[in-house]
Design a protein around this motif. Structure first.
Motif, PDB file in Angstrom:
ATOM      1  N   PHE A   1       0.864  -1.165   0.000  1.00  0.00           N
ATOM      2  CA  PHE A   1       0.000   0.000   0.000  1.00  0.00           C
ATOM      3  C   PHE A   1       0.907   1.224   0.000  1.00  0.00           C
ATOM      4  O   PHE A   1       1.820   1.333   0.827  1.00  0.00           O
ATOM      5  N   ILE A   2       0.681   2.147  -0.939  1.00  0.00           N
ATOM      6  CA  ILE A   2       1.486   3.356  -1.016  1.00  0.00           C
ATOM      7  C   ILE A   2       0.615   4.502  -1.520  1.00  0.00           C
ATOM      8  O   ILE A   2      -0.031   4.370  -2.563  1.00  0.00           O
ATOM      9  N   ASP A   3       0.575   5.594  -0.794  1.00  0.00           N
ATOM     10  CA  ASP A   3      -0.116   6.791  -1.278  1.00  0.00           C
ATOM     11  C   ASP A   3       0.902   7.611  -2.065  1.00  0.00           C
ATOM     12  O   ASP A   3       1.448   8.590  -1.577  1.00  0.00           O
ATOM     13  N   TYR A   4       1.127   7.187  -3.318  1.00  0.00           N
ATOM     14  CA  TYR A   4       2.240   7.761  -4.078  1.00  0.00           C
ATOM     15  C   TYR A   4       1.988   9.197  -4.488  1.00  0.00           C
ATOM     16  O   TYR A   4       2.931   9.959  -4.763  1.00  0.00           O
ATOM     17  N   ASP A   5       0.701   9.627  -4.540  1.00  0.00           N
ATOM     18  CA  ASP A   5       0.392  10.986  -4.967  1.00  0.00           C
ATOM     19  C   ASP A   5      -0.127  11.861  -3.835  1.00  0.00           C
ATOM     20  O   ASP A   5      -0.590  12.985  -4.068  1.00  0.00           O
ATOM     21  N   ASN A   6      -0.067  11.357  -2.604  1.00  0.00           N
ATOM     22  CA  ASN A   6      -0.420  12.142  -1.416  1.00  0.00           C
ATOM     23  C   ASN A   6      -1.834  12.712  -1.459  1.00  0.00           C
ATOM     24  O   ASN A   6      -2.073  13.831  -0.986  1.00  0.00           O
ATOM     25  N   ASP A   7      -2.783  11.923  -1.987  1.00  0.00           N
ATOM     26  CA  ASP A   7      -4.158  12.421  -2.026  1.00  0.00           C
ATOM     27  C   ASP A   7      -5.006  11.893  -0.870  1.00  0.00           C
ATOM     28  O   ASP A   7      -6.207  12.130  -0.815  1.00  0.00           O
ATOM     29  N   GLY A   8      -4.374  11.141   0.053  1.00  0.00           N
ATOM     30  CA  GLY A   8      -5.094  10.632   1.213  1.00  0.00           C
ATOM     31  C   GLY A   8      -5.791   9.313   0.991  1.00  0.00           C
ATOM     32  O   GLY A   8      -6.483   8.826   1.890  1.00  0.00           O
ATOM     33  N   TRP A   9      -5.626   8.711  -0.192  1.00  0.00           N
ATOM     34  CA  TRP A   9      -6.207   7.409  -0.511  1.00  0.00           C
ATOM     35  C   TRP A   9      -5.075   6.496  -0.936  1.00  0.00           C
ATOM     36  O   TRP A   9      -4.341   6.800  -1.883  1.00  0.00           O
ATOM     37  N   VAL A  10      -4.919   5.358  -0.237  1.00  0.00           N
ATOM     38  CA  VAL A  10      -3.780   4.493  -0.535  1.00  0.00           C
ATOM     39  C   VAL A  10      -3.963   3.805  -1.883  1.00  0.00           C
ATOM     40  O   VAL A  10      -5.041   3.325  -2.226  1.00  0.00           O
ATOM     41  N   ASP A  11      -2.889   3.785  -2.646  1.00  0.00           N
ATOM     42  CA  ASP A  11      -2.821   3.116  -3.927  1.00  0.00           C
ATOM     43  C   ASP A  11      -2.159   1.753  -3.729  1.00  0.00           C
ATOM     44  O   ASP A  11      -1.693   1.426  -2.631  1.00  0.00           O
ATOM     45  N   LEU A  12      -2.120   0.944  -4.778  1.00  0.00           N
ATOM     46  CA  LEU A  12      -1.617  -0.421  -4.686  1.00  0.00           C
ATOM     47  C   LEU A  12      -0.417  -0.602  -5.595  1.00  0.00           C
ATOM     48  O   LEU A  12      -0.430  -0.173  -6.753  1.00  0.00           O
ATOM     49  N   PHE A  13       0.613  -1.266  -5.086  1.00  0.00           N
ATOM     50  CA  PHE A  13       1.770  -1.628  -5.900  1.00  0.00           C
ATOM     51  C   PHE A  13       1.974  -3.127  -5.787  1.00  0.00           C
ATOM     52  O   PHE A  13       2.115  -3.658  -4.678  1.00  0.00           O
ATOM     53  N   LEU A  14       1.959  -3.792  -6.939  1.00  0.00           N
ATOM     54  CA  LEU A  14       2.038  -5.248  -6.985  1.00  0.00           C
ATOM     55  C   LEU A  14       3.276  -5.674  -7.747  1.00  0.00           C
ATOM     56  O   LEU A  14       3.463  -5.297  -8.915  1.00  0.00           O
TER      57      LEU A  14
END
Length: 585
Positions: A84-97
């Motif tokens: 889980f990484i919030d790569y764009d700092n928008d407050g919603w965690v993104d996914l890296f697989l």
């Protein structure tokens, strides 16, 4: 009183025993333990229901990793992690697989994948746009802001060459491995890795493990020797019988480059084991981060921080190298948390089939006792355990245990039906008295469904106040396990921002006090199996409507924030207290 752990340690040390594969068997270590009888069910309702929503979330691409019906080499079976990484700092965690490949070459489209969170339960594949397309035998990922610019970066280990990706802050990443001085001169089999500010200078350093000291071309064929059979079936060889791995430590120079300090720091002296998952945390409460490494079929390592830039490997004497009866186990995944709410970080480690996963209780000084049997975990020995977490799934204030499972031998199932390749996940619900009870079907279809899983990460992808789970499945799409909690239990999330310390706050300790209970958590950059969790710390509070927070930053500075209301996220900046509050839906 001398504990059993101390007796075993002193006995082995006095005997000068060289612990190796030859001492306890071949191939993969397993103690041949039969499951213990299950106790009477507690009858308590479990207020968490876990459902796999990957397909509706648009996570439909399979994670390629080795052959499907048979696997010739160990590199095909280990699998990889997720983040889980919030790569764009928008407050919603993104996914890296992460992804692997195949011996004969990767199918079209095979790559690591970055999925942007659309904030509506779905994700968009932005891998190409982000510059993260890459094919190879990926292993582990660690997430952290190594240059303190406010955006989380990615370091990935591989069989071959590891890669450092710098987050450019505009939705893209750049491969800066060469520029950072992290390119290796020869092929290595990278495994666990973690960002850790080991010298507390405010910059994230990098700890990297290497599973084996060999190359694909040198690996023996299935059935070639005694390390290449399991229950009479020819299978891929190892890890026993193969050259053991090593670990490295890279110091952050503060200018975007790193210096290899493996030898002067003392970590390079550790030898004879097969290191896998890395979890850096302050295990003895002295304010300095230590490093625990789960090792496969060999003694696991605990590198104790000496406060002067060096470490001493003390796994055996501290009780986390072996089982309670002094035997090696096939350490793969590691969960770290405070399961019994005494303010200390305990360790939960996953192992092979015909063995128990292990729970180590921390006495507060970094000494551990194996409490697997008395905690009720001995009831389950059927499956190979991988990703793991100590995480409160039902928000009752008591952290539960989660395990992702899956066999390594697809060939065995055809001859021995008792050892299927795809197996369910496991939930051990915390009963609040030091004991756990196993739940599979009771926890939801996302738990009972069989898969050959490896890494998993814990985070709140839909911002609804509970902990969801992202799981890597071999040669299948991933699982996104949405957690739906019913009832009236409360929760609190804490996001930390370092100022004098590292921006990601990795290594910062938070103790939440709610009612008569207190729970310790630390921000980490790798745990589970080769994976990285949502960096927002999550505390279930049960019936309590507020908590007092005690924060110890990695430089030793402390601050206390009293009476923080439940059911919200609080963002705390070092030295400034709460700078933002957010109530979720």
């Amino acid at each position: 009183m001398i504990t059993r752990r101390q007796m075993i340690s002193s006995t082995l040390a006095a005997a000068g025993l060289a612990i190796s594969g030859a001492a306890f068997g071949q191939g993969i270590s397993s103690r041949g333990v039969k499951a213990q009888p299950r106790g009477k069910p507690s009858g308590r309702p479990f207020l968490s229901r876990i459902t796999d929503v990957a397909e509706q979330a648009r996570l439909t691409q399979p994670i390629i990793y080795g052959g499907t019906d048979s696997k010739s080499y160990i590199i095909e079976v280990v699998g990889c992690g997720v983040a889980f990484i919030d790569y764009d700092n928008d407050g919603w965690v993104d996914l890296f697989l992460l992804s692997g490949t195949r011996l004969e070459g990767a199918p079209p489209g095979t790559t690591n994948r970055l999925y942007k969170n659309n904030r509506d339960g779905t994700f968009t594949d932005v891998t190409s746009k982000a510059g993260l397309q890459h094919t190879g035998w990926a292993s582990a990922v660690t997430v952290g802001d190594y240059n303190n610019d406010g955006f989380d970066d990615l370091f990935i280990t591989y069989y071959g060459q590891n890669i450092l990706y710098h987050n450019n802050g505009d939705g893209t990443f750049s491969d800066v491995t060469e520029r950072a001085g992290l390119r290796q001169p020869a092929t290595r089999y990278g495994s666990g890795c973690s960002w850790v500010d080991y010298d507390r200078d405010g910059r994230l350093d990098l700890f990297v493990a290497n599973y084996l000291n060999t190359t694909l071309e040198k690996l023996p064929k299935p059935g070639e020797n005694s390390d290449c059979t399991w229950k009479g079936v020819p299978v891929n060889c190892g890890p026993r019988g193969l050259p053991p791995g090593s670990v490295q430590l890279f110091h952050n120079n503060g200018d975007g480059t790193f210096t290899d300090v493996s030898k002067p720091s003392g970590v390079a002296a550790a030898s004879g084991s097969y290191p896998m998952t890395v979890v850096a945390a302050d295990y003895d409460n002295d304010g300095w981060p230590d490093i625990y490494v789960a090792c496969d079929s060999t003694p696991s390592w605990l590198f104790h921080n000496q406060h002067n830039g060096t470490f001493r490997e003390e796994g055996l004497e501290r009780g986390v190298a072996l089982s309670e009866d002094g035997l090696e186990q096939a350490g793969m995944g590691v969960g770290v948390g405070d399961y019994n709410l005494n303010g200390n970080l305990d360790i939960f480690k996953t192992h092979f089939a015909d063995d128990t996963n292990v729970l180590y209780h921390n006495d507060g000084k970094g000494n551990f006792d194996d409490v697997t049997t008395r905690s009720g975990l001995g009831v389950e020995t059927r499956y190979v355990g991988w990703g793991a977490g100590i995480v409160d799934l039902d928000n009752d204030g008591y952290p539960d245990l989660f395990v992702a499972t899956g066999s390594v031998y697809p060939e065995v199932e055809k001859r021995l039906s008792a050892y299927p390749f795809r197996t369910p996940r496991l939930v051990f619900r915390n009963l609040g008295d030091g004991r756990f009870e196993e739940l599979i079907e009771e926890a939801g279809s996302g738990i009972s469904a069989p898969h050959a899983s490896r890494g998993c990460a814990f985070g709140d992808f839909d911002n609804d106040g509970d902990m969801d789970i992202l799981v890597m499945n071999m040669n299948e799409p991933p699982s996104l396990l949405r957690n739906d909690v019913s009832g009236k239990n409360h929760w609190l999330k804490v996001q930390l921002v370092g100022l004098q310390t590292n921006r990601s706050a990795i290594g910062t300790r938070v103790i939440a006090r709610y009612g008569s209970r207190r729970q310790a958590q630390e921000v980490s950059a790798q745990s589970s199996f080769y994976s990285t969790n949502d960096r927002r710390l999550h505390f279930g509070l049960g019936e309590e409507r507020s908590a007092d927070l005690s924060i110890r930053w990695t430089n030793g500075a402390t601050e206390t924030i009293l009476n923080v209301a439940a059911d919200q996220l609080v963002v705390i900046r070092e030295g400034a207290g709460i700078i933002r509050k957010q109530q979720f839906k």
